[in-house]
Design a protein around this motif. Structure first.
Motif, PDB file in Angstrom:
ATOM      1  N   UNK A 196       6.114 -91.839 -87.511  1.00  0.00           N
ATOM      2  CA  UNK A 196       5.512 -93.085 -87.533  1.00  0.00           C
ATOM      3  C   UNK A 196       4.512 -93.329 -85.870  1.00  0.00           C
ATOM      4  N   UNK A 197       3.235 -92.938 -86.114  1.00  0.00           N
ATOM      5  CA  UNK A 197       2.497 -92.428 -84.843  1.00  0.00           C
ATOM      6  C   UNK A 197       1.298 -93.416 -84.924  1.00  0.00           C
ATOM      7  N   UNK A 198       1.351 -94.286 -83.946  1.00  0.00           N
ATOM      8  CA  UNK A 198       0.346 -95.385 -83.671  1.00  0.00           C
ATOM      9  C   UNK A 198      -1.193 -94.790 -83.544  1.00  0.00           C
ATOM     10  N   UNK A 199      -2.083 -95.331 -84.289  1.00  0.00           N
ATOM     11  CA  UNK A 199      -3.319 -94.755 -84.011  1.00  0.00           C
ATOM     12  C   UNK A 199      -3.891 -95.172 -82.756  1.00  0.00           C
ATOM     13  N   UNK A 200      -4.972 -94.426 -82.364  1.00  0.00           N
ATOM     14  CA  UNK A 200      -5.425 -94.838 -80.971  1.00  0.00           C
ATOM     15  C   UNK A 200      -7.004 -95.641 -81.255  1.00  0.00           C
ATOM     16  N   UNK A 201      -7.691 -96.017 -80.173  1.00  0.00           N
ATOM     17  CA  UNK A 201      -8.978 -96.349 -80.407  1.00  0.00           C
ATOM     18  C   UNK A 201      -9.925 -95.783 -79.405  1.00  0.00           C
ATOM     19  N   UNK A 202     -11.191 -95.902 -79.777  1.00  0.00           N
ATOM     20  CA  UNK A 202     -12.290 -95.152 -78.634  1.00  0.00           C
ATOM     21  C   UNK A 202     -12.298 -95.874 -77.711  1.00  0.00           C
ATOM     22  N   UNK A 203     -11.833 -95.456 -76.254  1.00  0.00           N
ATOM     23  CA  UNK A 203     -11.795 -96.316 -75.186  1.00  0.00           C
ATOM     24  C   UNK A 203     -13.265 -96.213 -74.418  1.00  0.00           C
ATOM     25  N   UNK A 204     -14.070 -95.451 -74.789  1.00  0.00           N
ATOM     26  CA  UNK A 204     -15.296 -95.158 -74.275  1.00  0.00           C
ATOM     27  C   UNK A 204     -16.515 -96.154 -75.129  1.00  0.00           C
TER      28      UNK A 204
END
Length: 366
Positions: free
Chosen positions: A134-142
């Motif tokens: 189970x690996x949490x998605x990330x978001x586009x910080x830019x």
């Protein structure tokens, strides 16, 4: 064609990967094709990882189509391999044949072993629990950065929130709301589908608007039933409810930036990105404790002064209403509000953390 092309194109251009990372049912035939038809090719030793983004969508078709299109042996049309209640399933094939499985949040990796979330695949998912990450998605910080976002009128950061206040004034004006800037705005940016918990919103929105001094803004498209309901509510509470039944990226960014609270009462949510964006802009999420929402939003604890949002556990309209009222009450304290916004904006939901775990998973399969 796509699944076979992935395998054959890689081999024909001389790119022999160690790992083929497959995402969702559209790639689900790659692991079975690789293991049953390409063992003698140079790509035949590649390992496969299959990421489940949403168990609801499994790519189910008649097995005769599979057999005709791909020359898959009829022996695989069984419950052990591809067969899934009168259908053959792209996803089932991947769940059986991939070397590793992963989901887009740690909580969802646990939830999909339960029949309520597994959509008839709990048997294989429990059998392969030891192979599932189970690996949490990330978001586009830019793209979603309140200090530089070109789609919002005013920029801000956790140390200077004056721009957020100005963004709220602009949103009120642009959406034709007739409230003062001191009235809290509850925002939603979502697909208008049952999965997103809109039945709870339908059940409680009248009571919220009648008993609380708030405005409600929703942007999205989807099921006709929900589109019509929110249009009706905008007409009923003119100036306090805005239903933007369309998708407009600029308006979405402005809702994230300008709202006080962000509502996500999802029935299930494998990961969710909207709550991460809301946190980034200091808009406090109110979420149901499921999937990635549970992993990213820590509910406010007034005694320890911790947390970055608000949550409720059960799929229950009155429980959601209680969380909304608690959030509105908490916002009345400037000190508590400032602490929550600061912790929300300090939340790290970048892909940097996730990338390290993905690397560990790739190494494990080799």
């Amino acid at each position: 064609f796509f699944c076979r092309a992935v395998i054959e194109a890689a081999s024909r251009i001389g790119f022999i990967p160690d790992v083929i990372h497959c995402n969702d049912w559209q790639t689900g035939l790659i692991p079975i094709l690789l293991r049953t038809q390409y063992g003698h090719w140079d790509i035949g030793n590649a390992k496969t990882i299959f990421t489940i983004h949403n168990m609801m969508y499994q790519g189910e078709f008649g097995f005769d189509q599979f057999e005709h299109w791909l020359g898959i042996d009829p022996k695989y049309d069984t419950p052990e391999f591809m067969h899934n209640y009168e259908c053959a399933s792209f996803m089932k094939a991947a769940l059986v044949f991939a070397d590793r499985l992963s989901t887009v949040s740690p909580t969802y990796a646990q939830e999909i072993r339960d029949p309520a979330f597994a959509y008839r695949q709990e048997g294989i998912l429990n059998a392969r629990a030891g192979d599932t990450w189970g690996i949490l998605n990330g978001m586009n910080q830019e793209e979603f950065n309140p200090e530089t976002d070109p789609l919002i009128p005013y920029h801000f950061n956790k140390d200077d929130l004056s721009g957020k206040k100005k963004d709220k004034i602009e949103l009120i004006k642009n959406l034709g709301l007739s409230i003062t800037p001191g009235v809290p705005i509850i925002g939603m940016v979502t697909r208008l589908t049952e999965q997103k918990g809109l039945d709870l919103v339908k059940y409680m929105l009248d009571e919220i608007m009648c008993t609380e001094n708030v405005a409600f803004v929703i942007l999205g498209t989807g099921d006709y039933e929900y589109e019509e309901f929110f249009r009706y509510m905008e007409n009923k509470y003119k100036g306090r409810v805005c239903s933007y039944i369309a998708y407009d990226n600029a308006i979405a960014h402005q809702i994230y930036a300008a709202s006080d609270l962000f509502l996500m009462p999802s029935k299930f949510e494998p990961c969710g990105i909207s709550q991460m964006i809301a946190l980034r802009y200091g808009t406090l999420p109110i979420v149901r404790e499921t999937g990635g929402l549970r992993d990213t939003v820590q509910s406010y604890n007034e005694y320890e002064d911790t947390g970055n949002g608000f949550s409720f556990a059960n799929y229950n309209a009155h429980e959601m209403l209680g969380a909304i009222r608690y959030a509105l009450q908490t916002l009345q304290s400037p000190k508590r509000k400032h602490g929550l916004i600061t912790r929300a904006m300090e939340s790290d939901n970048s892909f940097a953390k996730s990338a390290k775990i993905y690397l560990d998973m790739y190494k494990s399969v080799l």
